[in-house]
Enzyme design. Structure first.
Site, PDB file in Angstrom:
ATOM      1  N   ASN A 155       2.706  -8.104 -11.352  1.00  0.00           N
ATOM      2  CA  ASN A 155       1.563  -7.206 -11.235  1.00  0.00           C
ATOM      3  C   ASN A 155       1.964  -5.834 -11.749  1.00  0.00           C
ATOM      4  O   ASN A 155       3.070  -5.373 -11.501  1.00  0.00           O
ATOM      5  CB  ASN A 155       1.115  -7.141  -9.765  1.00  0.00           C
ATOM      6  CG  ASN A 155       0.002  -6.141  -9.506  1.00  0.00           C
ATOM      7  OD1 ASN A 155       0.059  -5.363  -8.562  1.00  0.00           O
ATOM      8  ND2 ASN A 155      -1.036  -6.156 -10.305  1.00  0.00           N
ATOM      9  N   GLY A 168      -5.221  -6.150 -11.298  1.00  0.00           N
ATOM     10  CA  GLY A 168      -5.939  -5.236 -10.423  1.00  0.00           C
ATOM     11  C   GLY A 168      -6.793  -4.270 -11.216  1.00  0.00           C
ATOM     12  O   GLY A 168      -7.898  -4.601 -11.659  1.00  0.00           O
ATOM     13  N   ARG A 169      -6.277  -3.067 -11.446  1.00  0.00           N
ATOM     14  CA  ARG A 169      -7.085  -2.006 -12.055  1.00  0.00           C
ATOM     15  C   ARG A 169      -7.609  -2.354 -13.442  1.00  0.00           C
ATOM     16  O   ARG A 169      -8.624  -1.815 -13.883  1.00  0.00           O
ATOM     17  CB  ARG A 169      -6.262  -0.718 -12.106  1.00  0.00           C
ATOM     18  CG  ARG A 169      -5.947  -0.131 -10.729  1.00  0.00           C
ATOM     19  CD  ARG A 169      -5.009   1.061 -10.831  1.00  0.00           C
ATOM     20  NE  ARG A 169      -3.722   0.681 -11.387  1.00  0.00           N
ATOM     21  CZ  ARG A 169      -2.955   1.468 -12.132  1.00  0.00           C
ATOM     22  NH1 ARG A 169      -3.358   2.692 -12.419  1.00  0.00           N
ATOM     23  NH2 ARG A 169      -1.797   1.044 -12.589  1.00  0.00           N
ATOM     24  N   CYS A 201       0.825  -1.207   0.000  1.00  0.00           N
ATOM     25  CA  CYS A 201       0.000   0.000   0.000  1.00  0.00           C
ATOM     26  C   CYS A 201       0.869   1.270   0.000  1.00  0.00           C
ATOM     27  O   CYS A 201       1.707   1.448   0.882  1.00  0.00           O
ATOM     28  CB  CYS A 201      -0.917   0.004   1.217  1.00  0.00           C
ATOM     29  SG  CYS A 201      -1.960   1.479   1.290  1.00  0.00           S
TER      30      CYS A 201
END
Length: 377
Positions: free
Chosen positions: A210, A234-235, A108
């Site tokens: 990723n 992910g996005r 994060c």
């Protein structure tokens, strides 16, 4: 491609495709959609769960860890900064049979987390990272533990190779690397070469790549160029849960499905909103939660800013239906709509605790206020 099945402990993931945890996105309804399009193939990870909230049995957190009966394996991502609390959370998962796989988040980049020493700032403190991983792996017993991380804080403070070796030494089953630093946030271009370097550095365990996977072709290309064992998406799937069907087709060589028309997209939107309403046991809350997805689903289509605003303030399924019926539903998939989506911002400076960079081996103590519900990174 000739693929070696991805092995996460006792779980075989074929094709080697993983849904990245995203706060507020990868809840049970969204995972259901992605699994349906993939035919149940792949690994679909829960949104990030903070260990302290889990141990304290926070009501919202207990809802987030709910898995549909068809989800196998049940995969949960934990975020924690205190070894003892992480250990308690992992043992709780094992003792109460809450999941079949545990992923730990160290990626994060959000400032309110890194300024407290959490997220992508934490792996810089090698001994703290080791202590957290040791507690997690020891507490997990037979359950596989994996981790997801970034390259480091910035280009002058890269941590991923050291962190990868520590993870292997502590018994982590697989490692996912987002090819960006915390300073990049979600901007710039993901460094796929770093994924290749990590794969060379930790041949003992699978490495997953990723970053910047916007299409099935991107996923295949990443694996060819880096030699990684699987991909984490992910996005790229925001507003496109059918991307997992494209990924399965690409890896199995069956050819992609036709790109959806707006009529088909709105059918998925309706199902997504309905699943959220069922999950939250409240139609209005479900439709309100769905609002954040509207712009992603309609990206590139001739919908108009006013209609997007109206869709994004709908508060019932009937209202959503009525609004979508006003659209030109026979529109084909827009050219260029497969590109980047979601956050694309970058940052030049990572906010860190005072003196954080002075000693990379100091086993720092990170406060509970670094455990916030934020993106998986």
């Amino acid at each position: 491609m000739t693929l070696t099945p991805l092995q996460i402990g006792p779980h075989t993931v074929q094709p080697p495709v993983v849904l990245a945890p995203m706060a507020g996105i990868t809840n049970a309804p969204f995972r259901t959609l992605c699994r349906e399009f993939s035919g149940g193939k792949g690994l679909f990870v829960s949104e990030m769960i903070t260990t302290r909230a889990l141990v304290e049995r926070d009501a919202k957190t207990m809802r987030l860890i709910h898995f549909d009966g068809s989800e196998k394996p049940r995969s949960i991502q934990l975020y924690g900064v205190d070894p003892g609390t992480v250990g308690k959370a992992v043992r709780m998962i094992v003792d109460e049979d809450l999941a079949d796989h545990i992923d730990l988040n160290f990626g994060c980049p959000v400032p309110k987390v890194t300024r407290k020493g959490g997220g992508s700032a934490l792996p810089y403190k090698r001994n703290l990272l080791r202590a957290i991983l040791r507690e997690a792996v020891t507490g997990a017993g037979e359950l596989p533990v994996t981790m997801k991380m970034r390259k480091g804080i910035d280009d002058d403070h890269l941590t991923y190779l050291d962190a990868g070796r520590i993870a292997v030494e502590e018994g982590v089953t697989a490692i996912a690397l987002h090819g960006r630093t915390a300073a990049q946030h979600y901007g710039g271009t993901a460094d796929w070469e770093a994924i290749a370097r990590l794969k060379e550095a930790v041949p003992e365990v699978p490495v997953l790549g990723n970053g910047d996977i916007w299409s099935a072709d991107d996923a295949v290309r990443m694996m060819r160029e880096t030699g990684c064992d699987g991909v984490v998406v992910g996005r790229g799937c925001l507003g496109r849960p059918w991307l997992f069907g494209d990924l399965v087709a690409a890896f199995e060589g069956t050819g992609p499905a036709a790109a959806p028309t707006l009529r088909e997209v709105t059918a998925v939107m309706r199902r997504h909103a309905e699943l959220l309403a069922e999950w939250l046991e409240d139609e209005e809350r479900g439709v309100i939660d769905f609002r954040k997805h509207v712009a992603w689903y309609t990206k590139g289509f001739s919908v108009g800013s006013e209609m997007r605003k109206r869709l994004a303030i709908a508060s019932s399924l009937d209202e959503l239906d009525a609004l979508m019926s006003e659209l030109e539903l026979d529109q084909k998939w827009p050219v260029g709509a497969d590109g980047p989506r979601g956050r694309t911002s970058g940052r030049n400076r990572v906010v860190l605790p005072d003196g954080w960079l002075a000693d990379p081996y100091d086993c720092a103590v990170v406060g509970a206020d670094a455990e916030l519900d934020t993106s998986g990174g």
